[in-house]
Design a protein around this motif. Structure first.
Motif, mmCIF file in Angstrom:
data_model
loop_
_atom_site.group_PDB
_atom_site.id
_atom_site.type_symbol
_atom_site.label_atom_id
_atom_site.label_comp_id
_atom_site.label_asym_id
_atom_site.label_seq_id
_atom_site.Cartn_x
_atom_site.Cartn_y
_atom_site.Cartn_z
ATOM 1 N N LEU A 89 41.557 58.061 28.309
ATOM 2 C CA LEU A 89 41.956 56.845 27.601
ATOM 3 C C LEU A 89 43.273 56.312 28.158
ATOM 4 O O LEU A 89 43.462 55.100 28.264
ATOM 5 C CB LEU A 89 42.075 57.114 26.102
ATOM 6 C CG LEU A 89 40.761 57.340 25.365
ATOM 7 C CD1 LEU A 89 41.020 57.726 23.916
ATOM 8 C CD2 LEU A 89 39.890 56.116 25.428
ATOM 9 N N ARG A 90 44.172 57.221 28.527
ATOM 10 C CA ARG A 90 45.446 56.806 29.117
ATOM 11 C C ARG A 90 45.204 56.069 30.434
ATOM 12 O O ARG A 90 45.849 55.064 30.724
ATOM 13 C CB ARG A 90 46.332 58.032 29.346
ATOM 14 C CG ARG A 90 47.730 57.689 29.771
ATOM 15 C CD ARG A 90 48.638 58.904 29.969
ATOM 16 N NE ARG A 90 48.482 59.930 28.960
ATOM 17 C CZ ARG A 90 48.014 61.165 29.214
ATOM 18 N NH1 ARG A 90 47.674 61.516 30.439
ATOM 19 N NH2 ARG A 90 47.904 62.054 28.254
ATOM 20 N N LEU A 91 44.248 56.554 31.225
ATOM 21 C CA LEU A 91 43.928 55.873 32.485
ATOM 22 C C LEU A 91 43.370 54.474 32.237
ATOM 23 O O LEU A 91 43.643 53.548 33.001
ATOM 24 C CB LEU A 91 42.941 56.711 33.293
ATOM 25 C CG LEU A 91 43.496 57.992 33.899
ATOM 26 C CD1 LEU A 91 42.382 58.783 34.575
ATOM 27 C CD2 LEU A 91 44.603 57.687 34.880
ATOM 28 N N SER A 92 42.598 54.300 31.167
ATOM 29 C CA SER A 92 42.082 52.972 30.833
ATOM 30 C C SER A 92 43.218 52.031 30.452
ATOM 31 O O SER A 92 43.226 50.863 30.852
ATOM 32 C CB SER A 92 41.080 53.058 29.682
ATOM 33 O OG SER A 92 39.929 53.739 30.076
ATOM 34 N N VAL A 93 44.178 52.535 29.683
ATOM 35 C CA VAL A 93 45.325 51.709 29.300
ATOM 36 C C VAL A 93 46.145 51.346 30.538
ATOM 37 O O VAL A 93 46.575 50.195 30.701
ATOM 38 C CB VAL A 93 46.191 52.433 28.242
ATOM 39 C CG1 VAL A 93 47.502 51.710 28.004
ATOM 40 C CG2 VAL A 93 45.415 52.582 26.943
ATOM 41 N N ILE A 94 46.338 52.305 31.427
ATOM 42 C CA ILE A 94 47.097 52.048 32.658
ATOM 43 C C ILE A 94 46.378 51.007 33.508
ATOM 44 O O ILE A 94 47.005 50.102 34.073
ATOM 45 C CB ILE A 94 47.324 53.363 33.443
ATOM 46 C CG1 ILE A 94 48.330 54.232 32.699
ATOM 47 C CG2 ILE A 94 47.798 53.087 34.862
ATOM 48 C CD1 ILE A 94 48.466 55.628 33.250
ATOM 49 N N LYS A 95 45.049 51.114 33.604
ATOM 50 C CA LYS A 95 44.283 50.132 34.382
ATOM 51 C C LYS A 95 44.409 48.743 33.768
ATOM 52 O O LYS A 95 44.592 47.757 34.477
ATOM 53 C CB LYS A 95 42.812 50.567 34.459
ATOM 54 C CG LYS A 95 41.959 49.652 35.302
ATOM 55 C CD LYS A 95 40.611 50.216 35.670
ATOM 56 C CE LYS A 95 39.769 50.655 34.543
ATOM 57 N NZ LYS A 95 38.376 50.945 34.924
ATOM 58 N N PHE A 96 44.342 48.657 32.445
ATOM 59 C CA PHE A 96 44.477 47.378 31.753
ATOM 60 C C PHE A 96 45.851 46.761 32.015
ATOM 61 O O PHE A 96 45.963 45.566 32.322
ATOM 62 C CB PHE A 96 44.244 47.582 30.249
ATOM 63 C CG PHE A 96 44.320 46.323 29.448
ATOM 64 C CD1 PHE A 96 43.277 45.414 29.480
ATOM 65 C CD2 PHE A 96 45.424 46.054 28.668
ATOM 66 C CE1 PHE A 96 43.334 44.251 28.740
ATOM 67 C CE2 PHE A 96 45.494 44.886 27.923
ATOM 68 C CZ PHE A 96 44.450 43.989 27.953
ATOM 69 N N THR A 98 47.831 47.424 34.559
ATOM 70 C CA THR A 98 47.919 47.092 35.980
ATOM 71 C C THR A 98 47.243 45.759 36.274
ATOM 72 O O THR A 98 47.785 44.930 37.014
ATOM 73 C CB THR A 98 47.280 48.210 36.826
ATOM 74 O OG1 THR A 98 47.919 49.445 36.515
ATOM 75 C CG2 THR A 98 47.423 47.922 38.309
ATOM 76 N N TYR A 99 46.057 45.552 35.706
ATOM 77 C CA TYR A 99 45.375 44.261 35.891
ATOM 78 C C TYR A 99 46.221 43.122 35.342
ATOM 79 O O TYR A 99 46.361 42.077 35.985
ATOM 80 C CB TYR A 99 44.012 44.257 35.200
ATOM 81 C CG TYR A 99 42.952 45.099 35.859
ATOM 82 C CD1 TYR A 99 43.072 45.540 37.160
ATOM 83 C CD2 TYR A 99 41.807 45.463 35.161
ATOM 84 C CE1 TYR A 99 42.097 46.311 37.753
ATOM 85 C CE2 TYR A 99 40.818 46.228 35.746
ATOM 86 C CZ TYR A 99 40.973 46.649 37.047
ATOM 87 O OH TYR A 99 40.005 47.406 37.624
ATOM 88 N N GLY A 100 46.772 43.324 34.153
ATOM 89 C CA GLY A 100 47.610 42.282 33.555
ATOM 90 C C GLY A 100 48.821 41.962 34.403
ATOM 91 O O GLY A 100 49.144 40.789 34.631
ATOM 92 N N LEU A 101 49.489 43.001 34.905
ATOM 93 C CA LEU A 101 50.668 42.779 35.757
ATOM 94 C C LEU A 101 50.290 42.101 37.066
ATOM 95 O O LEU A 101 51.022 41.234 37.560
ATOM 96 C CB LEU A 101 51.380 44.103 36.029
ATOM 97 C CG LEU A 101 52.168 44.685 34.856
ATOM 98 C CD1 LEU A 101 52.718 46.055 35.213
ATOM 99 C CD2 LEU A 101 53.286 43.739 34.450
ATOM 100 N N ALA A 102 49.157 42.487 37.651
ATOM 101 C CA ALA A 102 48.718 41.855 38.898
ATOM 102 C C ALA A 102 48.466 40.364 38.683
ATOM 103 O O ALA A 102 48.856 39.529 39.515
ATOM 104 C CB ALA A 102 47.460 42.539 39.427
ATOM 105 N N ILE A 103 47.851 40.018 37.573
ATOM 106 C CA ILE A 103 47.570 38.604 37.280
ATOM 107 C C ILE A 103 48.863 37.845 37.029
ATOM 108 O O ILE A 103 49.052 36.735 37.540
ATOM 109 C CB ILE A 103 46.604 38.499 36.080
ATOM 110 C CG1 ILE A 103 45.239 39.065 36.459
ATOM 111 C CG2 ILE A 103 46.475 37.065 35.606
ATOM 112 C CD1 ILE A 103 44.314 39.295 35.286
ATOM 113 N N ILE A 104 49.781 38.450 36.281
ATOM 114 C CA ILE A 104 51.065 37.793 36.004
ATOM 115 C C ILE A 104 51.870 37.614 37.281
ATOM 116 O O ILE A 104 52.460 36.550 37.516
ATOM 117 C CB ILE A 104 51.858 38.596 34.948
ATOM 118 C CG1 ILE A 104 51.172 38.473 33.590
ATOM 119 C CG2 ILE A 104 53.301 38.137 34.867
ATOM 120 C CD1 ILE A 104 51.709 39.410 32.527
#
Length: 185
Positions: A89-96, A98-104
């Motif tokens: 679950l921690r990896l899913s949060v980290i992926k989420f 990371t995607y958000g930061l990449a888009i920003i």
């Protein structure tokens, strides 16, 4: 951001749909057809990424459940296994995140350097850097769904395609050999 401009664009389709549809229940079914044309391409891409991320999360949980059911007896000396583990679950949060930061970051680069739309190929629609980053994140999610999670559930797509291709090639060879034998006679 001036919300009144967004509200003015959004209210007209709602009023039209409310007039067209007399039943309140059918209005909620018609809602995606109203909202989607109002959204910009990056907003639509973010919705698509959210859908893929949710599907990846659900298929990951299903794969973990199937793996948990297969390993009923824990190994001696190993810790107790759970269907949902905090590390995953921690990896899913980290992926989420990371995607958000990449888009920003992509949006910030666009805004800072005033990068306009570009055309990656003459047959493709014009894209922005943000849309390209979102498309890349969607590609990662699609790969994760079909080639990792579904494989963990017991259905190997790549192996199935290989088997179908092999059988198709055998059929092609059989047909061409039969055609060669009949033409020689």
């Amino acid at each position: 951001m001036n919300l009144s401009i967004f509200f003015n664009h959004l209210i007209k389709p709602f009023i039209t749909a409310k007039i067209v549809l007399n039943k309140p229940d059918s209005f909620t079914y018609f809602l995606p057809a109203i909202v989607i044309p109002v959204l910009t391409t990056p907003q639509k891409a973010i919705i698509l990424l959210g859908l893929f991320f949710t599907l990846d999360f659900i298929t990951g949980i299903c794969a973990s459940y199937i793996e948990f059911k297969k390993n009923i007896l824990p190994l001696p000396g190993s810790e107790k296994q759970y269907v949902l583990q905090s590390a995953k679950l921690r990896l899913s949060v980290i992926k989420f995140i990371t995607y958000g930061l990449a888009i920003i970051i992509a949006y910030a680069i666009e805004w800072t350097f005033i990068i306009g739309e570009f055309e990656p190929h003459s047959k493709l629609q014009k894209m922005t850097l943000t849309t390209f980053v979102i498309a890349f994140c969607c590609t990662i999610e699609i790969y994760s769904i079909f080639f990792e999670n579904i494989k963990r559930m017991g259905f190997d797509i790549i192996q199935k395609v290989k088997n179908i291709s092999k059988e198709g090639w055998k059929l092609y060879k059989t047909i061409t050999n039969d055609n060669n034998n009949t033409s020689n006679n």
